[in-house]
Design a protein around this motif. Structure first.
Motif, PDB file in Angstrom:
ATOM      1  N   GLY B  59      78.007  49.696  10.273  1.00 39.72           N
ATOM      2  CA  GLY B  59      76.652  49.460   9.794  1.00 39.72           C
ATOM      3  C   GLY B  59      76.562  48.526   8.602  1.00 39.72           C
ATOM      4  N   SER B  62      74.292  44.208   8.877  1.00 41.98           N
ATOM      5  CA  SER B  62      72.883  44.057   9.222  1.00 41.98           C
ATOM      6  C   SER B  62      72.294  42.777   8.631  1.00 41.98           C
ATOM      7  CB  SER B  62      72.088  45.244   8.680  1.00 41.98           C
ATOM      8  OG  SER B  62      72.643  46.440   9.153  1.00 41.98           O
ATOM      9  N   ARG B  70      69.207  42.677  13.342  1.00 38.51           N
ATOM     10  CA  ARG B  70      70.333  42.965  14.249  1.00 38.51           C
ATOM     11  C   ARG B  70      71.603  43.193  13.453  1.00 38.51           C
ATOM     12  NH1 ARG B  70      69.486  40.308  19.465  1.00 38.51           N
ATOM     13  NH2 ARG B  70      71.345  41.479  19.999  1.00 38.51           N
ATOM     14  N   LEU B  71      72.602  43.786  14.122  1.00 41.82           N
ATOM     15  CA  LEU B  71      73.950  43.763  13.586  1.00 41.82           C
ATOM     16  C   LEU B  71      74.553  42.431  14.005  1.00 41.82           C
ATOM     17  CD1 LEU B  71      75.282  47.321  14.571  1.00 41.82           C
ATOM     18  CD2 LEU B  71      74.468  46.575  12.327  1.00 41.82           C
ATOM     19  N   MET B  91      68.440  40.799   5.362  1.00 41.27           N
ATOM     20  CA  MET B  91      67.339  41.733   5.605  1.00 41.27           C
ATOM     21  C   MET B  91      66.258  41.456   4.575  1.00 41.27           C
ATOM     22  SD  MET B  91      69.005  45.355   6.708  1.00 41.27           S
ATOM     23  CE  MET B  91      70.247  45.567   5.437  1.00 41.27           C
ATOM     24  N   CYS B 147      73.028  51.641   9.226  1.00 36.20           N
ATOM     25  CA  CYS B 147      72.935  50.190   9.098  1.00 36.20           C
ATOM     26  C   CYS B 147      71.657  49.815   8.353  1.00 36.20           C
ATOM     27  CB  CYS B 147      72.940  49.550  10.477  1.00 36.20           C
ATOM     28  SG  CYS B 147      71.503  50.000  11.465  1.00 36.20           S
ATOM     29  N   LEU B 149      68.838  49.104   9.484  1.00 32.95           N
ATOM     30  CA  LEU B 149      67.962  48.139  10.151  1.00 32.95           C
ATOM     31  C   LEU B 149      66.577  48.731  10.375  1.00 32.95           C
ATOM     32  CD1 LEU B 149      70.389  46.548  12.760  1.00 32.95           C
ATOM     33  CD2 LEU B 149      69.268  45.387  10.849  1.00 32.95           C
TER      34      LEU B 149
END
Ligand code: SF4
Ligand code: SF4
Ligand code: FES
Ligand code: FES
Lengths: 262, 254
Positions: B59, B62, B70-71, B91, B147, B149
């Motif tokens: 995780g 990201s 997304r990863l 992010m 992660c 996200l």
């Protein structure tokens, strides 16, 4: 804008989104289809005519409870003698409230109509956001009560379906295209109603110990399986209910005659 | 067969930054993280990027690829056209530290606020017993790789920085739901629900579920069931009346 993705300290990237796919297509489709349905349903509900063609009663007008219902359409009496408007308006409150507070429809119209958000990782246009914490949106929590009513509505529509196994002179043992359309509609209305999140919660979701309630656990497992397809049922039942109504409209206006199977 | 990939990568820190254009040689079967690593190895030695497992399990990696959270290690280059420019940004809901690395401590602060698991007393033989059926629901939530996200995509905080103090976010709703559904936990459900910070702010638009790389049904299986549990307590007059009459204050044993 000092809030949202351009807040101080966040990576300075211009634009409300960097998405390059057609993220607007899904909300736009929802917007167009739902709007079309609302226009159609309002027209039909306010019209107050062409909703009954023996033996078929339009689902928008079922049950027909007012004194101004056309002859033969009231199977549950006419308790609302003082009602002067279209008989559909009394009854449509319930399915309308049910769908307006439905978790799936909420997602769909928050995205498509309120753009909150229009799509994932696309900034919404609103400066402030409080979600469902205040009036009026806090009333979404009443969804379960509309669900109780929706079960009754589905039962009435099932009753209508049984009555549709007659011909126009009310002789039993017949069926026509209208019967088939009503059957499809009733199946999807039940699937939609039973796959509801509040139903899932009520049958077993609220428990902590499934092991102590094996029957409810089984029911919850079944509803959970339906629940995964709740969005699809929401759409199909929307179309099927409009289709049955439109078919009855065509019959009642004399545009077509019913296709009789037997 | 290798090819030249057009890559746009955000470079900068909290005082500002911009998208830079690069051309990176990539191989068939590679993922976005490979391209970023090659960029770092060959052209931008100081590019900051967080990663660890390259297997979608830690995780760490990201980011947002063409605007979609997304990863990086699970985003295949094969999913894009070879001629397409792939844009990678950090992010966008968390403060940026540098380049693709953000400060995700918001999530750890929120995690600290979740009341700890408080189990019932042990059975007479000193053991605790649970049935598989009773813990199954929570096990789905245990797949979370943190992660963040979902936290990043949730519009409640992504689009409204001012909501951060009052909103725990989808990843933490998983935790609240897991505890509330846990057969041995004794936390008061109402209190827990009220403390399930900001559950009412979520408008169930499902973006968390959409981006979760573990495919956890966050909205359907955690958030909505929690909203229903809160409704049991707060918005259900019958239950409210029952609790007044019977003075039921403890978590109902069901
Ligand atoms: S469903 Fe709720 S928690 Fe999940 S992203 Fe949407 S608003 Fe946030
Ligand atoms: S719930 Fe899913 S998206 Fe959210 S932190 Fe966990 S693995 Fe990531
Ligand atoms: S009807 Fe959609 S969630 Fe209840
Ligand atoms: S590097 Fe571990 S999830 Fe991508």
């Amino acid at each position: 804008m000092s809030t949202g993705v351009s807040s101080h300290g966040r990576a300075e990237v211009s634009g409300r989104t960097q998405r390059q796919d057609n993220w607007w297509l899904a909300p736009l489709t929802t917007f167009v289809v739902f709007s079309a349905f609302v226009v159609y349903a309002s027209w039909r509900a306010f019209a107050g005519e062409f909703y009954y063609s023996s033996p078929y009663l339009s689902p928008f007008y079922s049950p027909c409870l007012t004194t101004n219902c056309v002859e033969g359409s009231s199977d549950f009496g006419q308790p609302f003698s003082w009602w002067q408007l279209s008989p559909a308006l009394i009854i449509l409150i319930f399915p309308l409230g049910f769908r307006m507070t439905c978790y799936y429809y909420r997602k769909a119209y928050y995205r498509a109509f309120w753009l909150s958000p229009p799509a994932c990782a696309v900034a919404e246009p609103h400066a402030k956001y409080t979600g469902e914490t205040r009036l009026p949106l806090i009333l979404q929590n009443l969804h379960r009560y509309f669900w109780y009513a929706a079960v009754l509505v589905a039962a009435v529509l099932t009753f209508d379906l049984v009555l549709a196994f007659r011909d126009e002179d009310k002789e039993w043992g017949h069926a026509g295209l209208g019967t088939l359309l009503m059957l499809i509609n009733v199946v999807y209305i039940w699937l939609y109603t039973l796959s509801c999140h509040s139903c899932r919660h009520a049958v077993g979701g609220r428990l902590r110990h499934f092991s102590k309630h094996p029957v409810r656990y089984r029911a919850w497992t079944f509803v959970s399986r339906l629940n995964a397809k709740h969005a699809r049922y929401a759409w199909v039942s929307l179309f099927s209910v409009a289709l049955v109504d439109f078919y009855v409209y065509l019959l009642a206006t004399g545009t077509i005659t019913d296709l009789r199977f037997f | 067969m290798g090819y030249d990939l057009n890559l746009r990568v955000w470079r900068g820190d909290s005082s500002g930054g911009e998208l830079g254009d690069y051309t990176v040689e990539v191989e068939e079967g590679e993922v976005v993280l490979d391209a970023i690593h090659r960029l770092q190895a060959t052209q931008t030695g100081d590019l900051a990027v967080r990663w660890n497992c390259k297997a979608g399990k830690c995780g760490s990696c990201s980011a947002e690829v063409n605007g979609r959270p997304r990863l990086m290690c699970m985003t295949r280059l094969a999913d894009f056209d070879e001629a397409e420019t792939i844009t990678v940004t950090p992010m966008r809901s968390f403060p940026v530290i540098r380049d693709l690395v953000t400060d995700v401590s918001f999530n750890y602060e929120k995690a600290k606020q979740v009341p700890a698991f408080a189990p019932t007393p042990r059975d007479a033989d000193g053991k605790r017993r649970m049935q598989q059926a009773d813990v199954e629901r929570g096990q789905e939530f245990r797949k979370c790789i943190e992660c963040f996200l979902c936290q990043n995509t949730c519009h409640v905080v992504r689009d409204h920085e001012e909501n951060k103090p009052a909103f725990a976010g989808p990843r933490l709703f998983l935790r609240y739901a897991e505890l509330d559904m846990h057969p041995l936990d004794t936390n008061d459900r109402r209190k827990l629900s009220q403390e399930a910070a900001g559950l009412g702010m979520c408008n169930i638009t499902k973006c968390c579920s959409e981006v979760c790389p573990e495919n956890i049904k966050i909205t359907d299986n955690a958030i909505i069931p929690m909203k229903e549990r809160v409704a049991d307590r707060k918005y259900d007059p019958l239950v409210w009346l029952g609790s007044k009459i019977r003075r039921r204050t403890d978590r109902e044993e069901v």
